[in-house]
Motif scaffolding. Structure first.
Motif, PDB file in Angstrom:
ATOM      1  N   UNK A 108      19.653  95.412  56.674  1.00  0.00           N
ATOM      2  CA  UNK A 108      20.160  94.167  57.321  1.00  0.00           C
ATOM      3  C   UNK A 108      19.638  92.834  56.363  1.00  0.00           C
ATOM      4  N   UNK A 109      18.333  92.839  56.043  1.00  0.00           N
ATOM      5  CA  UNK A 109      17.733  91.754  55.378  1.00  0.00           C
ATOM      6  C   UNK A 109      18.016  91.759  53.883  1.00  0.00           C
ATOM      7  N   UNK A 110      18.505  92.763  53.475  1.00  0.00           N
ATOM      8  CA  UNK A 110      18.877  92.894  52.052  1.00  0.00           C
ATOM      9  C   UNK A 110      17.636  93.115  50.992  1.00  0.00           C
ATOM     10  N   UNK A 111      16.678  93.879  51.647  1.00  0.00           N
ATOM     11  CA  UNK A 111      15.641  93.929  50.793  1.00  0.00           C
ATOM     12  C   UNK A 111      16.135  95.421  49.857  1.00  0.00           C
ATOM     13  N   UNK A 112      15.432  95.628  48.812  1.00  0.00           N
ATOM     14  CA  UNK A 112      15.858  96.466  47.761  1.00  0.00           C
ATOM     15  C   UNK A 112      16.330  97.992  48.408  1.00  0.00           C
ATOM     16  N   UNK A 113      17.474  98.514  48.041  1.00  0.00           N
ATOM     17  CA  UNK A 113      18.164  99.599  48.548  1.00  0.00           C
ATOM     18  C   UNK A 113      16.848 100.756  48.508  1.00  0.00           C
ATOM     19  N   UNK A 114      16.311 101.141  47.630  1.00  0.00           N
ATOM     20  CA  UNK A 114      15.283 102.020  47.448  1.00  0.00           C
ATOM     21  C   UNK A 114      14.267 101.932  48.809  1.00  0.00           C
ATOM     22  N   UNK A 166      25.263 102.033  53.093  1.00  0.00           N
ATOM     23  CA  UNK A 166      25.343 100.734  52.421  1.00  0.00           C
ATOM     24  C   UNK A 166      24.629 100.914  51.336  1.00  0.00           C
ATOM     25  N   UNK A 167      23.828 101.934  51.057  1.00  0.00           N
ATOM     26  CA  UNK A 167      23.032 102.018  49.789  1.00  0.00           C
ATOM     27  C   UNK A 167      23.736 103.017  48.832  1.00  0.00           C
ATOM     28  N   UNK A 168      24.771 103.051  49.094  1.00  0.00           N
ATOM     29  CA  UNK A 168      25.780 104.029  48.286  1.00  0.00           C
ATOM     30  C   UNK A 168      25.357 105.525  48.197  1.00  0.00           C
ATOM     31  N   UNK A 169      25.136 105.945  49.367  1.00  0.00           N
ATOM     32  CA  UNK A 169      24.679 107.467  49.461  1.00  0.00           C
ATOM     33  C   UNK A 169      25.682 108.008  50.687  1.00  0.00           C
ATOM     34  N   UNK A 170      27.017 107.886  50.666  1.00  0.00           N
ATOM     35  CA  UNK A 170      27.909 108.007  51.803  1.00  0.00           C
ATOM     36  C   UNK A 170      28.017 109.481  51.950  1.00  0.00           C
ATOM     37  N   UNK A 171      27.804 110.375  51.051  1.00  0.00           N
ATOM     38  CA  UNK A 171      27.872 111.688  50.911  1.00  0.00           C
ATOM     39  C   UNK A 171      26.557 112.043  52.236  1.00  0.00           C
ATOM     40  N   UNK A 188      27.695  97.085  46.427  1.00  0.00           N
ATOM     41  CA  UNK A 188      27.851  95.446  46.808  1.00  0.00           C
ATOM     42  C   UNK A 188      27.919  94.737  45.799  1.00  0.00           C
ATOM     43  N   UNK A 189      27.072  94.999  44.671  1.00  0.00           N
ATOM     44  CA  UNK A 189      27.294  94.144  43.289  1.00  0.00           C
ATOM     45  C   UNK A 189      28.635  93.854  42.821  1.00  0.00           C
ATOM     46  N   UNK A 190      29.187  95.002  42.705  1.00  0.00           N
ATOM     47  CA  UNK A 190      30.569  94.929  42.228  1.00  0.00           C
ATOM     48  C   UNK A 190      31.614  94.212  42.906  1.00  0.00           C
ATOM     49  N   UNK A 191      31.488  94.331  44.278  1.00  0.00           N
ATOM     50  CA  UNK A 191      32.388  93.624  45.147  1.00  0.00           C
ATOM     51  C   UNK A 191      32.088  92.170  45.079  1.00  0.00           C
ATOM     52  N   UNK A 192      30.765  91.871  45.136  1.00  0.00           N
ATOM     53  CA  UNK A 192      30.626  90.170  45.134  1.00  0.00           C
ATOM     54  C   UNK A 192      30.987  89.579  43.879  1.00  0.00           C
ATOM     55  N   UNK A 205      32.208  93.478  37.313  1.00  0.00           N
ATOM     56  CA  UNK A 205      32.275  94.132  38.442  1.00  0.00           C
ATOM     57  C   UNK A 205      32.633  95.653  38.546  1.00  0.00           C
ATOM     58  N   UNK A 206      33.486  95.782  37.344  1.00  0.00           N
ATOM     59  CA  UNK A 206      33.981  97.170  37.237  1.00  0.00           C
ATOM     60  C   UNK A 206      32.996  98.132  36.790  1.00  0.00           C
ATOM     61  N   UNK A 207      32.195  97.698  35.979  1.00  0.00           N
ATOM     62  CA  UNK A 207      30.864  98.332  35.359  1.00  0.00           C
ATOM     63  C   UNK A 207      29.906  98.959  36.477  1.00  0.00           C
ATOM     64  N   UNK A 208      29.759  98.073  37.305  1.00  0.00           N
ATOM     65  CA  UNK A 208      29.007  98.531  38.732  1.00  0.00           C
ATOM     66  C   UNK A 208      29.761  99.404  39.534  1.00  0.00           C
ATOM     67  N   UNK A 209      31.040  99.096  40.003  1.00  0.00           N
ATOM     68  CA  UNK A 209      31.649  99.700  40.667  1.00  0.00           C
ATOM     69  C   UNK A 209      32.066 101.238  40.376  1.00  0.00           C
ATOM     70  N   UNK A 210      32.295 101.491  38.786  1.00  0.00           N
ATOM     71  CA  UNK A 210      32.364 102.842  38.379  1.00  0.00           C
ATOM     72  C   UNK A 210      30.984 103.693  38.617  1.00  0.00           C
ATOM     73  N   UNK A 211      29.988 102.987  39.030  1.00  0.00           N
ATOM     74  CA  UNK A 211      28.938 103.739  39.280  1.00  0.00           C
ATOM     75  C   UNK A 211      28.551 103.842  40.652  1.00  0.00           C
ATOM     76  N   UNK A 212      29.795 103.407  41.467  1.00  0.00           N
ATOM     77  CA  UNK A 212      29.513 103.519  43.055  1.00  0.00           C
ATOM     78  C   UNK A 212      30.671 104.422  43.604  1.00  0.00           C
ATOM     79  N   UNK A 213      30.443 104.528  45.034  1.00  0.00           N
ATOM     80  CA  UNK A 213      31.628 105.635  45.359  1.00  0.00           C
ATOM     81  C   UNK A 213      32.721 104.868  46.116  1.00  0.00           C
ATOM     82  N   UNK A 214      32.550 103.425  45.941  1.00  0.00           N
ATOM     83  CA  UNK A 214      33.646 102.493  46.439  1.00  0.00           C
ATOM     84  C   UNK A 214      34.877 102.687  45.563  1.00  0.00           C
ATOM     85  N   UNK A 215      35.815 103.566  45.817  1.00  0.00           N
ATOM     86  CA  UNK A 215      37.026 103.686  44.988  1.00  0.00           C
ATOM     87  C   UNK A 215      37.896 102.526  45.357  1.00  0.00           C
TER      88      UNK A 215
END
Length: 963
Positions: free
Chosen positions: A574-580, A615-620, A802-806, A826-836
């Motif tokens: 929620x606070x947006x601390x680094x995803x790791x 939210x950390x791009x691990x939807x699987x 999140x970065x790609x959408x923003x 944006x495309x570069x980030x989203x290509x590395x994400x599951x957000x099709x």
């Protein structure tokens, strides 16, 4: 039983139309329809309902339907409601289903019921209730649906007959009323008879269910004078003259039961059926019912009267030895009484007794003097317990006794309540505990009874539960564990009633006075959780700091510690601390196990941990946890709010992955379940919010707006934090409909609510992104500032989606060459994400900007890729947008001379691009949050589709992808 069967085999006068309807229904059930609308061998079930006043022949008619159904080879299930058994939970369901399963070995029953064994077994009396949380009412109904459906298919064709439905217990009747419409989908004929003036509110559905009666039950009318004459002559002989027969009709008003009983009295008296004796019929008819019947009973002797009273108190399926015990008679005296009552046509049967007609049973019961009736019920309770029939069998009798401060009564009622609660009948449990409270219980047990009463009311009457639990806390409590359980349950029901502040304050008052450190930690974890959901929490940052310090000290050695650690993971998200950081704590929370259906625990923390991965791009990983959690819910029989949350949030996961069609299916399933729970509940807000967001993503704005209107989706919003945030979704809906100023005001309000609480992660709540789009119409400079602030927050969290959408939204509100630069990143980030879906949006936006910048080749590349992504996601609005842009560029919907690279998925393309850049399979696996075998499969799919070897992969994918 002989007398009853003889009576049931009588000629049914003036019931030709009803029997014709039954025959037609049986013909359709046992064979193909004759009109050619269904294929041969496709039987069709339905509902057949008969409604009539008492004594008009419903029971006789149903007996004939059963006989005809058996003659056609049907499996027949039958049950009857009872005046004395109305409050015995699942009494009718047990009559219907228990004989089909009882008598088999436990292993066979388990095999027959499968995963439903522990859920429906206790309700049907096939096994003892298991320890732990009981099934919810919807889950139990679903289990009963499965059992009946399975039997109907396995033993088809099947006829289910329910007599005196107006006296059926609420649990069984509500289930059957909800199940009845499904009869048309099964080889099942459901036949119901009831007195319309006595049908309870919870069975109103029977009055308007679709069936052979054309939305209405078939009514039975009194017999005509001619029919009564035929009946009299059939019973007394052809010598009965017209005047005698007409008088029989007059004194009985054409009531078949009274006419049959009257002819029996005439025969017993040896009265000649002629006009000369007709004047005696009125007195004889009076002896058939009411006070006349009572007077006739009293003439049989004191012992016989007492035995009849005992039978009336016991109800249906009366065992002679038990009736004798209740009446206080010896075996010989009881046998003589039973013979006398059979001879007087009051009772029938041998091994099991029953009244000849419910009217007789009612008359006898009502004739018992009040004080005697109460005493007999008390005696019956002792007797059934002594016979080993259990507390539930005794409880209905104890309900009729007067409060007298008897602790034995209290203990029996509490035991019956536990049995009913675990069997899925909380309303029955609540009635028993309320009666126990009036006994009253011993002073030292009062708090425990109030606590149990609160737990029984939890799902059906939350406001009442709060009152009971608060009253329990005001009682002297010597057992610390009981006090902690009361506090925990009270905070839970307050929170689930959208009273989160009260829930937190309840825990805050108890924590300082709790001496046990482990219990105190448990209470703290509960307070942390409800505070995390509070929209009005006064100092969220301070709570976050306390939570972080506490979680860092804990090792996760027990469930309470893992709950605290899981809350720390969610707070970091929620606070947006680094995803790791968030992922680290999420894995810690899961290390020792975090079940979704733990006894006396909520499911909120396991859900929050699962969503942390999403939210950390691990939807699987999220979907794995949801699959396990939903399976836990279903195995417990939790098919209400729990399962609705599961389906709704799984829909949200699919939405964020861009699988919009699947997401909509899950969201609608979650909404259907939420509607059963009720409007205005947290689960309903979740379901409607998720569905609207999915519909907007699919470009179906009008449907999204209608959904919002249908479900009153707007202010005032719930006090609890929801996923997605409903105020933000409402603002997004206003923006999509073109109400930019209203949208900006709504989204700014969401920001003022969330920002001071430290909820700054746009991956969780993108209110800033939607606000920037709304502001761009009237305040473009402010819109850019808002969007770039969201980009900075997204970069801090670090999830590529999140970065790609923003970045995409920042490009949308920016101008000039900046737009292309932001979109490329944006495309570069989203290509590395599951957000099709987000990737498709960014590709289409980039292609559009490149076309306008006079770079048609690159524009076409991105537009075609965006179109493919939109098609695969089910984003119809984006599909049309891409096609419009391609048309503006002078291109068709398909690229000329396209290669099979267009069939590559986003993950396949990303894996190939990383490989061309020189990454090893292990590095690619880390980038994609997967394992090396999966990467190998992805690359194999790329080679197969592209048709080249690794050395030519870059050229085949295009120079831009290779870069």
């Amino acid at each position: 039983m002989g007398q009853r069967n003889a009576r049931n085999r009588r000629t049914l006068f003036e019931r030709e139309s009803e029997l014709a309807a039954a025959d037609e229904a049986l013909s359709e059930l046992t064979g193909p329809r004759g009109d050619g609308t269904e294929p041969p061998g496709c039987p069709r079930g339905t509902l057949l309902a008969f409604a009539a006043r008492a004594g008009l022949g419903k029971t006789t008619l149903l007996a004939e339907v059963r006989r005809r159904a058996a003659a056609k080879g049907c499996t027949v299930l039958s049950a009857r409601g009872g005046d004395q058994e109305q409050r015995v939970a699942f009494h009718v369901a047990r009559q219907l289903l228990q004989p089909q399963l009882a008598g088999a070995a436990e292993s066979e029953i388990r095999a027959s019921l499968g995963s439903w064994y522990a859920i429906v077994g206790p309700a049907l009396g096939l096994c003892a209730p298991a320890e732990g949380a009981p099934p919810d009412q919807q889950g139990l109904r679903d289990g009963l649906d499965w059992v009946l459906t399975h039997l109907a298919v396995q033993r088809a064709p099947m006829v289910l007959v329910l007599d005196d439905a107006h006296w059926a217990d609420p649990e069984s009747l509500s289930w059957l009323a909800a199940f009845a419409p499904r009869a048309e989908e099964l080889p099942l004929l459901l036949v119901v008879a009831y007195r319309p003036e006595e049908l309870p509110d919870h069975a109103e559905a029977f009055r308007g269910l679709p069936g052979r009666a054309g939305q209405r039950p078939l009514g039975l009318e009194p017999l005509s004078a001619a029919a009564v004459a035929h009946l009299v002559r059939e019973d007394l002989g052809a010598q009965a003259d017209e005047a005698f027969c007409r008088e029989c009709w007059a004194v009985t008003a054409g009531n078949p039961f009274e006419a049959v009983e009257l002819t029996a009295k005439v025969r017993d008296r040896g009265l000649a059926p002629t006009e000369a004796g007709a004047h005696l019929l009125r007195d004889l008819a009076a002896a058939v019912k009411g006070s006349g019947l009572v007077a006739r009973l009293e003439r049989l002797g004191t012992s016989t009267v007492r035995f009849a009273w005992a039978c009336a108190v016991l109800g249906t399926e009366i065992h002679p030895t038990l009736a004798a015990a209740v009446a206080g008679l010896g075996s010989e005296e009881a046998a003589d009484a039973a013979d006398a009552l059979r001879g007087a046509r009051i009772l029938t049967g041998a091994d099991t007794l029953e009244f000849v007609h419910p009217l007789i049973a009612t008359a006898v019961y009502r004739a018992i003097p009040g004080g005697v009736r109460v005493a007999l019920h008390g005696q019956a309770a002792w007797c059934v317990v002594d016979e080993g029939l259990g507390a539930s069998a005794a409880a209905r009798h104890l309900m009729e006794s007067h409060p007298d401060g008897d602790n034995w009564v209290v203990q029996q009622l509490r035991a019956a309540a536990r049995e009913n609660l675990r069997a899925g009948a909380p309303d029955a449990a609540r009635r028993y505990l309320a009666r126990a409270l009036r006994e009253p219980p011993p002073f030292e047990d009062r708090a425990a009874v109030l606590y149990e009463l609160g737990c029984a009311s939890l799902l059906t009457e939350p406001a009442t539960t709060v009152n009971h639990l608060r009253a329990a806390l005001e009682e002297p409590i010597h057992d610390p564990e009981l006090r902690h359980n009361i506090v925990y349950r009270l905070s839970q029901v307050l929170a689930h009633s959208d009273r989160l502040t009260e829930a937190s304050e309840t825990l805050a008052r108890e924590i300082p006075v709790t001496g046990d450190a482990r219990v105190r930690l448990r209470l703290q974890s509960e307070q942390f959780m409800w505070d995390a959901f509070r929209a009005d929490e006064p100092d969220s940052p301070a709570r976050s700091r306390r939570l972080a310090r506490l979680a860092d000290r804990l090792t996760g050695r027990d469930l309470t510690e893992r709950y605290v650690i899981g809350l720390r993971a969610w707070d970091a998200t929620l606070r947006g601390e680094p995803a790791p950081v968030a992922l680290h704590h999420a894995e810690r929370a899961l290390a020792g196990g975090l079940g979704w259906a733990e006894a006396d625990r909520g499911f909120e923390v396991p859900v929050l941990v699962a969503l942390t991965f999403m939210f950390a791009d691990r939807p699987g990983r999220t979907e794995e946890l949801f699959a396990t959690g939903i399976a836990d819910f279903e195995s417990q029989g939790w098919h209400g709010a729990h399962l609705s949350f599961g389906y709704t949030l799984l829909a949200y996961v699919r939405y964020r992955r861009g699988r919009l069609t699947e997401a909509e299916d899950f969201a609608r399933a979650g909404l259907r379940l939420a509607e059963r729970v009720g409007p205005g509940t947290p689960v309903h807000w979740y379901a409607v919010g998720v569905l609207i967001e999915i519909l907007l993503a699919r470009g179906r704005i009008t449907e999204a707006a209608q959904t919002g209107e249908d479900h009153a989706f707007g202010a005032p919003f719930p006090a609890a934090v929801t996923f997605p945030d409903v105020q933000t979704v409402h603002g997004e809906l206003l923006l999509a409909r073109g109400f930019t100023k209203d949208a900006a005001a709504e989204l700014a309000a969401a920001g003022r609510r969330l920002d001071p609480r430290g909820m700054r992660n746009p991956a969780w709540c993108p209110w800033q992104l939607h606000l920037a789009r709304a502001e761009s119409h009237d305040a473009p400079e402010r819109a850019v500032t808002t969007a770039l602030e969201a980009v900075n927050r997204a970069r801090q969290f670090g999830a590529p989606s999140a970065v790609g959408q923003a970045l995409r939204v920042a490009a949308e509100v920016s101008s000039g060459a900046t737009r292309v630069k932001l979109l490329e990143e944006s495309v570069s980030h989203l290509e590395r994400s599951p957000a099709a879906h987000e990737l498709g949006c960014a590709l289409i936006a980039l292609g559009t900007e490149l076309r306008r910048a006079g770079r048609p080749v690159e524009a076409a590349e991105h537009l075609y890729r965006g179109l493919d992504a939109a098609v695969q996601c089910g984003a119809d609005g984006r599909v049309q947008e891409a096609r419009d842009e391609l048309a503006a560029a002078g291109l068709g919907p398909r690229r000329p001379h396209s290669t099979e690279t267009e069939t590559l998925t986003s993950r396949e393309r990303t894996a190939a691009a990383l490989t061309v850049r020189g990454r090893t399979p292990a590095e690619v696996a880390a980038e994609l949050h997967t394992d090396e075998p999966t990467v190998v499969r992805l690359l194999s799919a790329v080679y197969r589709k592209v048709g080249t070897e690794r050395t030519g992969l870059g050229a085949a994918l295009g120079e831009r992808t290779a870069r």
